[in-house]
Design an enzyme around this catalytic site. Structure first.
Site, PDB file in Angstrom:
ATOM      1  N   CYS A 225       0.797  -1.226   0.000  1.00  8.65           N
ATOM      2  CA  CYS A 225       0.000   0.000   0.000  1.00  8.65           C
ATOM      3  C   CYS A 225       0.832   1.278   0.000  1.00  8.65           C
ATOM      4  O   CYS A 225       0.286   2.363  -0.194  1.00  8.65           O
ATOM      5  CB  CYS A 225      -0.940  -0.002   1.202  1.00  8.65           C
ATOM      6  SG  CYS A 225      -2.134  -1.355   1.197  1.00  8.65           S
ATOM      7  N   HIS A 304      12.585   0.964   5.333  1.00 12.26           N
ATOM      8  CA  HIS A 304      12.365  -0.446   4.982  1.00 12.26           C
ATOM      9  C   HIS A 304      12.842  -1.327   6.127  1.00 12.26           C
ATOM     10  O   HIS A 304      13.999  -1.251   6.544  1.00 12.26           O
ATOM     11  CB  HIS A 304      13.133  -0.797   3.701  1.00 12.26           C
ATOM     12  CG  HIS A 304      12.543  -1.939   2.936  1.00 12.26           C
ATOM     13  ND1 HIS A 304      12.316  -3.169   3.498  1.00 12.26           N
ATOM     14  CD2 HIS A 304      12.107  -2.036   1.647  1.00 12.26           C
ATOM     15  CE1 HIS A 304      11.779  -3.977   2.599  1.00 12.26           C
ATOM     16  NE2 HIS A 304      11.638  -3.304   1.471  1.00 12.26           N
ATOM     17  N   HIS A 389      -1.553  19.733   7.798  1.00 15.44           N
ATOM     18  CA  HIS A 389      -2.471  18.676   7.372  1.00 15.44           C
ATOM     19  C   HIS A 389      -1.764  17.327   7.391  1.00 15.44           C
ATOM     20  O   HIS A 389      -0.571  17.227   7.066  1.00 15.44           O
ATOM     21  CB  HIS A 389      -3.014  18.967   5.964  1.00 15.44           C
ATOM     22  CG  HIS A 389      -3.603  20.338   5.822  1.00 15.44           C
ATOM     23  ND1 HIS A 389      -4.862  20.668   6.256  1.00 15.44           N
ATOM     24  CD2 HIS A 389      -3.077  21.486   5.306  1.00 15.44           C
ATOM     25  CE1 HIS A 389      -5.100  21.947   6.010  1.00 15.44           C
ATOM     26  NE2 HIS A 389      -4.033  22.467   5.436  1.00 15.44           N
ATOM     27  N   HIS A 393      -2.458   6.822   5.624  1.00 14.63           N
ATOM     28  CA  HIS A 393      -3.039   5.743   4.826  1.00 14.63           C
ATOM     29  C   HIS A 393      -4.222   5.099   5.548  1.00 14.63           C
ATOM     30  O   HIS A 393      -4.096   4.608   6.674  1.00 14.63           O
ATOM     31  CB  HIS A 393      -1.975   4.694   4.522  1.00 14.63           C
ATOM     32  CG  HIS A 393      -2.521   3.425   3.935  1.00 14.63           C
ATOM     33  ND1 HIS A 393      -3.368   3.418   2.848  1.00 14.63           N
ATOM     34  CD2 HIS A 393      -2.350   2.127   4.294  1.00 14.63           C
ATOM     35  CE1 HIS A 393      -3.693   2.169   2.558  1.00 14.63           C
ATOM     36  NE2 HIS A 393      -3.098   1.371   3.427  1.00 14.63           N
ATOM     37  N   ASN A 426     -10.401   0.918   2.138  1.00 17.12           N
ATOM     38  CA  ASN A 426      -8.965   0.866   1.872  1.00 17.12           C
ATOM     39  C   ASN A 426      -8.760   0.660   0.381  1.00 17.12           C
ATOM     40  O   ASN A 426      -8.952  -0.438  -0.135  1.00 17.12           O
ATOM     41  CB  ASN A 426      -8.335  -0.276   2.675  1.00 17.12           C
ATOM     42  CG  ASN A 426      -6.834  -0.382   2.476  1.00 17.12           C
ATOM     43  OD1 ASN A 426      -6.256   0.273   1.608  1.00 17.12           O
ATOM     44  ND2 ASN A 426      -6.191  -1.216   3.274  1.00 17.12           N
TER      45      ASN A 426
END
Length: 501
Positions: A225, A304, A389, A393, A426
């Site tokens: 995602c 990562h 702002h 996700h 989603n």
């Protein structure tokens, strides 16, 4: 007589004025006030000059490194890193796809279709119903036609139909809004994590819009995602070396091909969470595009955690143990892993965006934990001082609850993410653009505002993008999926405890 008076005056003792009585403990109080004064001055000086103090070790390292260069090597470094100016990546516009009413999938319809498939056990159906009740979803999310049939159609043809509908729909809208011709696009990046056919989705876009033959085309798969940020980051880097160019980024996911028809609970969760959607973003490095662009990309930060086995396996596409049906499983450790990835990400991002006072507190806490092994809670800086702002996700209710608590955000800051989850579900990597579109539709974006987009993805990854608004966004002049219903939002979504599976 005069001499006698003079003699009397000389012999008369001179009385000095009485000394004031000293208060008891005056000296300790005085010393304490002096100490506090200098403590305050010292802290003020330290905070005001913290950046210079923190840079001193780095400068020493840099000078030590430069001493190893020859004159020619040093000139080459200066030529490419300092003499050549960095090209700014401007966001000319973006578009989010809004399917038609025939694709609406209410929670009741979802359960009816699941029961009609005759694949799920009673326990699995009850589990999915509980997931939907606690998901924070409304009744108007969208699903592809292939999955709304009985029996469902998961063929390649139906999967292509879904991807083409959402991709071409959002690209058409973007080109119409920006008035950019397809032949002017020099860079194309398409990301879809689970659907990777041959020819690729990017090749399908090139074919459909007859893009020019020397276009730089990339197709990213299997990156989860947060792949939308990776696409933006790739396009940004390409724009640095290809002047006077447009880069088109398309983010989507395919639901048809990847619906799970089995009874493994860890894999049933994704059925309940993912919905249909897509976003297209147009980036430019053309100087004269600035006056008509919306935002400037300030920086991207990618984290990562794939070297850790637990992080690598927390979102995993695999076969279930009973029927060998393929699905995507979500680990119970997902929230903890996402929190660790976020902490690593903000450790890198914080010094780049936070005021010096927040950086100092964060740095002191980090040193106390890592070097002196003190048992302290990690200090979470007040990112509300750096951003107006937040677009987080919309991966699920648990993710939003956790970040709202950890970043100490208000309901107002969380509103775009929660309303996107409620209205569209989603939609994978495209959800962040639905959230930014919500803020635009509400008329919240002012000139100079800073926007922080945060995405999570399999691997495990946490990626951030920081944008600055070049101009105020007038909602009356905008066309996005929220405009015809924005007055109905926000809606109240009851808080419920997360489901444990």
């Amino acid at each position: 007589m005069a001499d006698e008076k003079k003699q009397n005056l000389e012999n008369k003792p001179v009385l000095s004025p009485p000394l004031p009585e000293r208060k008891k403990n005056t000296l300790p109080n005085f010393l304490l006030s002096v100490q506090l004064k200098y403590v305050k001055l010292g802290y003020h000086y330290l905070v005001s000059n913290a950046m210079y103090l923190m840079l001193m070790p780095a400068l020493c390292v840099i000078f030590a490194h430069l001493s190893t260069f020859t004159v020619d090597e040093l000139w080459n470094q200066l030529k490419f890193n300092f003499v050549t100016p960095s090209k700014k990546s401007l966001l000319g516009g973006f578009s989010c796809y809004k399917p038609g009413p025939a694709h609406k999938a209410s929670r009741e319809l979802f359960m009816q279709l699941s029961a009609a498939s005759e694949v799920f056990t009673e326990q699995s159906l009850a589990f999915q119903k509980k997931i939907l009740e606690k998901s924070g979803y409304g009744e108007m999310t969208y699903a592809p036609k292939g999955l709304m049939r009985v029996p469902p159609d998961q063929s390649m043809a139906e999967s292509w139909r879904e991807s083409e509908m959402v991709m071409f729909g959002t690209i058409d809208d973007l080109l119409a809004k920006t008035r950019v011709k397809p032949r002017d696009i020099g860079i194309l990046v398409v990301n879809s994590s689970l659907f990777n056919p041959t020819p690729s989705l990017s090749a399908r876009v090139v074919n459909h819009y007859k893009l020019r033959g020397n276009i730089l085309s990339y197709n990213l798969g299997g990156m989860g995602c947060s792949a939308g940020f990776i696409s933006i980051d790739l396009a940004k880097d390409l724009l640095q070396v290809h002047p006077n160019s447009y880069a088109l980024v398309v983010s989507t996911e395919n639901i048809t091909r990847n619906w799970y028809f089995g009874n493994d609970r860890s894999m049933l969760v994704t059925n309940c969470l993912f919905r249909m959607g897509a976003a297209a973003v147009l980036l430019s490095n053309r100087t004269f595009d600035r006056r008509r662009s919306k935002y400037q990309l300030i920086r991207t930060v990618r984290t990562h955690k794939g070297a850790d086995d637990k992080s690598f396996n927390c979102v995993l596409q695999r076969e279930d143990l009973d029927t060998q049906r393929v699905g995507v499983s979500l680990s119970k450790d997902l929230m903890a892993i996402a929190g660790e990835a976020l902490e690593t990400n903000i450790t890198t991002l914080g010094p780049l965006v936070l005021p010096v006072s927040e950086q100092l507190l964060f740095f002191v806490t980090l040193v106390a934990k890592k070097i002196f092994k003190m048992k302290l809670k990690p200090y979470i800086p007040d990112f509300k001082l750096a951003f107006e702002h937040f677009c987080i996700h919309a991966g699920g209710r648990g993710v939003l609850d956790e970040l709202e608590k950890n970043l100490e955000l208000t309901e107002w800051h969380m509103e775009p993410s929660r309303m996107t989850l409620y209205r569209f579900g989603n939609t994978s990597s495209s959800s962040l653009w639905y959230e930014l579109a919500y803020s635009e539709a509400k008329g919240r974006i002012k000139k100079g505002d800073r926007i922080w987009q945060i995405g999570f993805g399999s691997g495990f990854k946490c990626n951030s993008a920081v944008w600055r608004a070049i101009r105020a966004i007038d909602p009356a002049k905008e066309k996005n999926p929220w405009m015809d219903e924005i007055d109905d939002f926000p809606v109240r979504v009851p808080r419920v405890a997360p489901l444990v599976y």
